[in-house]
Design an enzyme around this catalytic site. Structure first.
Site, PDB file in Angstrom:
ATOM      1  N   GLU A 134       0.822  -1.214   0.000  1.00  0.00           N
ATOM      2  CA  GLU A 134       0.000   0.000   0.000  1.00  0.00           C
ATOM      3  C   GLU A 134       0.859   1.267   0.000  1.00  0.00           C
ATOM      4  OE1 GLU A 134      -3.238  -0.187   2.862  1.00  0.00           O
ATOM      5  OE2 GLU A 134      -4.125  -1.898   1.805  1.00  0.00           O
ATOM      6  N   GLU A 178      -5.021  -8.580  -0.552  1.00  0.00           N
ATOM      7  CA  GLU A 178      -5.822  -8.307   0.654  1.00  0.00           C
ATOM      8  C   GLU A 178      -7.266  -8.180   0.223  1.00  0.00           C
ATOM      9  OE1 GLU A 178      -4.475  -5.291   3.412  1.00  0.00           O
ATOM     10  OE2 GLU A 178      -2.373  -5.804   3.005  1.00  0.00           O
TER      11      GLU A 178
HETATM   12  O1  AHR Z   1      -5.172  -6.132   6.768  1.00  0.00           O
HETATM   13  C1  AHR Z   1      -5.079  -4.998   7.574  1.00  0.00           C
HETATM   14  C2  AHR Z   1      -4.415  -3.823   6.870  1.00  0.00           C
HETATM   15  O2  AHR Z   1      -5.218  -3.401   5.817  1.00  0.00           O
HETATM   16  C3  AHR Z   1      -3.085  -4.098   6.213  1.00  0.00           C
HETATM   17  O3  AHR Z   1      -2.030  -4.025   7.108  1.00  0.00           O
HETATM   18  C4  AHR Z   1      -3.002  -3.005   5.206  1.00  0.00           C
HETATM   19  O4  AHR Z   1      -2.212  -3.362   4.096  1.00  0.00           O
HETATM   20  C5  AHR Z   1      -4.431  -2.728   4.849  1.00  0.00           C
HETATM   21  O5  AHR Z   1      -4.729  -1.390   4.866  1.00  0.00           O
END
Ligand code: AHR
Length: 508
Positions: free
Chosen positions: A176, A307
């Site tokens: 991210e 994710e």
């Molecule tokens: O999964 C939780 C968080 O969500 C992760 O650390 C991040 O990459 C995302 O914003």
């Protein structure tokens, strides 16, 4: 009869292979995912192997966990791998500023993670630090992990007790970067990622796939910036180019980031809103795939949804920074319908990692902090019911007749989702009925192969809010499904309201 909803499936025309890696997982140093989830330490009364909880390993082996992403997430861009090697009692501490501002003692580091992957039989996906790390640090981590001779880093690894290099098929270049990983622009990150990728070396015969940190949800411009580089520019560092995969992240919630909605107490309207938000994954994957197609028509570069899953308000009384949430039948349908999209886009999607495996967000496994009891969530059961899709050939599902719909938030939501695949003389058909109240009946028009046997399973419950607890561990668990009947064209199936059904067809 003729206007009956029909799903046509050509059993003899498999398309792209559904990579088993779309059933991948994610374990971050966040709340009780690593500490208290995977890792209990060697002196724990909870049965463990070298500190790693045995029942967690057994449960994940039972769903053939294909890969595990680690150490983050946002944590990855704060993590300095050298702090997590050597004797545990001498490892430096750090502050985990993203997640609860707690002190991390680094007792779970590189060797412990690789040991975990070996116990799980899962392939490691190590996520490097771009946000606060250096090119040298990342380069040396890859050397430490994968080099076999007596180089400085392989010698250090040996001194720490591991002779043989590990295999690390996947390495992430930051996380991210548009947010917690450095608040960069797409152009700035793309340049940095090229630089970092240059120094992630393939040591000896070992080849590592580099994953560029990708877009937030519908930021197609981010994907385009990366694709321009990965698909068009040669890279002296790797004949395959700078990156072999580009990632994206998307979370489902019924509210907004300030108030995401509760995990177990929600209205029927919130159920539908969740389904609608979950189905948005189809639009997002299509959008990113379209951008990728323009630069990489042969699909050499994979899209990695590293994710995804539900993100609810934390359970009352738990640390807000630990992201601990319960998991109901609603979460199960969010998962089953995401997989339908991943199956449909098998040609482009090379991996996906649900966030996260234990005790965080849409977990497979919840462990009780006091008693240590382990609970398998409804989402776990979807992963288990879908193991037949791993590395299977994706089958097109085409509909005749109108799918059932509900108006949600001003537009139509199709409440039935179906996907299918075939391998080893069988086909697996997945049917998700997102309607909270009404069963759906459809005909499966099965063409091209004779079906000699059908075995069905269903995941549902008396209420939408049903979930598993240490007292009621099987409130939501799969049972035999009897709702498929022979039909002139194949099968007629009645999919119960709010349920997930799988049909395993034996093919002649
Ligand atoms: O999964 C939780 C968080 O969500 C992760 O650390 C991040 O990459 C995302 O914003």
């Amino acid at each position: 009869m003729s206007d009956q909803l029909t799903a046509v499936i050509d059993l003899d025309l498999p398309g792209a292979t559904i990579s088993r890696h779309v059933y991948g997982h994610f374990a971050e140093h966040l709340g009780r995912c690593i500490y208290g989830g995977f890792w209990v330490g060697e002196d724990s009364p909870i049965p463990n192997v070298r500190g790693i909880r045995s029942d967690v390993v057994d449960a994940l082996r039972a769903i053939s966990i294909p890969n595990l992403r680690w150490p983050g997430g946002c944590f990855a861009d704060d993590y300095h791998w050298r702090d997590g090697i050597g004797p545990r009692d001498q490892r430096p501490r750090m502050v985990n500023s993203h997640w609860g501002d707690v002190v991390e003692d680094n007792s779970f580091g590189t060797h412990e993670f690789m040991d975990l992957c070996e116990l799980l039989g899962a392939e490691p996906y190590v996520n490097g630090n771009v946000g606060s790390g250096t090119v040298r640090e990342m380069s040396e981590w890859v050397e430490y992990l994968t080099r076999g001779d007596d180089s400085p880093m392989s010698s250090l690894r040996r001194a720490n007790g591991r002779d043989e290099p590990w295999k690390v098929p996947f390495f992430g270049i930051g996380n991210e970067p548009w947010g917690c990983g450095g608040n960069m622009s797409a152009e700035h990150y793309t340049d940095l990622a090229r630089q970092y990728a240059t120094y992630i070396r393939n040591h000896g015969g070992h080849t590592v796939d580099k994953i560029a940190a990708g877009a937030n949800a519908d930021d197609y411009a981010w994907t385009e910036a990366l694709m321009k580089v990965s698909a068009k520019l040669g890279c002296g560092c790797d004949p395959r180019g700078f990156f072999q995969h580009v990632s994206m992240h998307y979370y489902t919630m019924s509210g907004d980031w300030a108030d995401k909605g509760a995990a177990t107490s929600f209205t029927t309207d919130e159920w539908y809103l969740t389904m609608k938000r979950a189905r948005r994954i189809e639009e997002l994957v299509r959008g990113h795939a379209n951008v990728m197609d323009a630069y990489d028509p042969d699909a050499r570069i994979g899209l990695v949804v590293d994710e995804w899953g539900t993100w609810w308000n934390v359970e009352e009384g738990t640390n807000p920074g630990f992201l601990y949430q319960q998991n109901t039948l609603r979460d199960a349908l969010v998962a089953s319908t995401h997989f339908d999209t991943f199956h449909r886009y098998a040609r482009r999607i090379s991996m996906a990692n649900i966030a996260q495996t234990v005790n965080v967000l849409q977990a497979m496994i919840l462990t009780d902090p006091d008693s240590g009891a382990l609970v398998l969530t409804p989402t776990y059961h979807v992963f288990e019911m879908n193991t037949g899709h791993h590395d299977a050939g994706s089958l097109d599902v085409r509909f005749k007749g109108d799918l059932p719909t509900r108006t949600v938030d001003g537009s139509a939501l199709a409440t039935l989702s179906v996907s299918a695949s075939t391998k080893d003389g069988t086909a697996l058909v997945s049917l998700s009925n997102m309607d909270a109240e009404t069963p759906t009946t459809l005909v499966l028009d099965l063409r091209g192969r004779e079906v000699t046997d059908v075995a069905g399973r269903v995941l549902t419950a008396g209420t939408l809010h049903a979930h598993n607890t240490p007292d009621q561990p099987d409130a939501v668990a799969p049972t035999a499904f009897e709702g498929a009947r022979p039909h002139a064209r194949g099968l007629e199936v009645e999919v119960p309201a709010h349920s997930y059904v799988t049909l395993t067809l034996t093919l002649a």
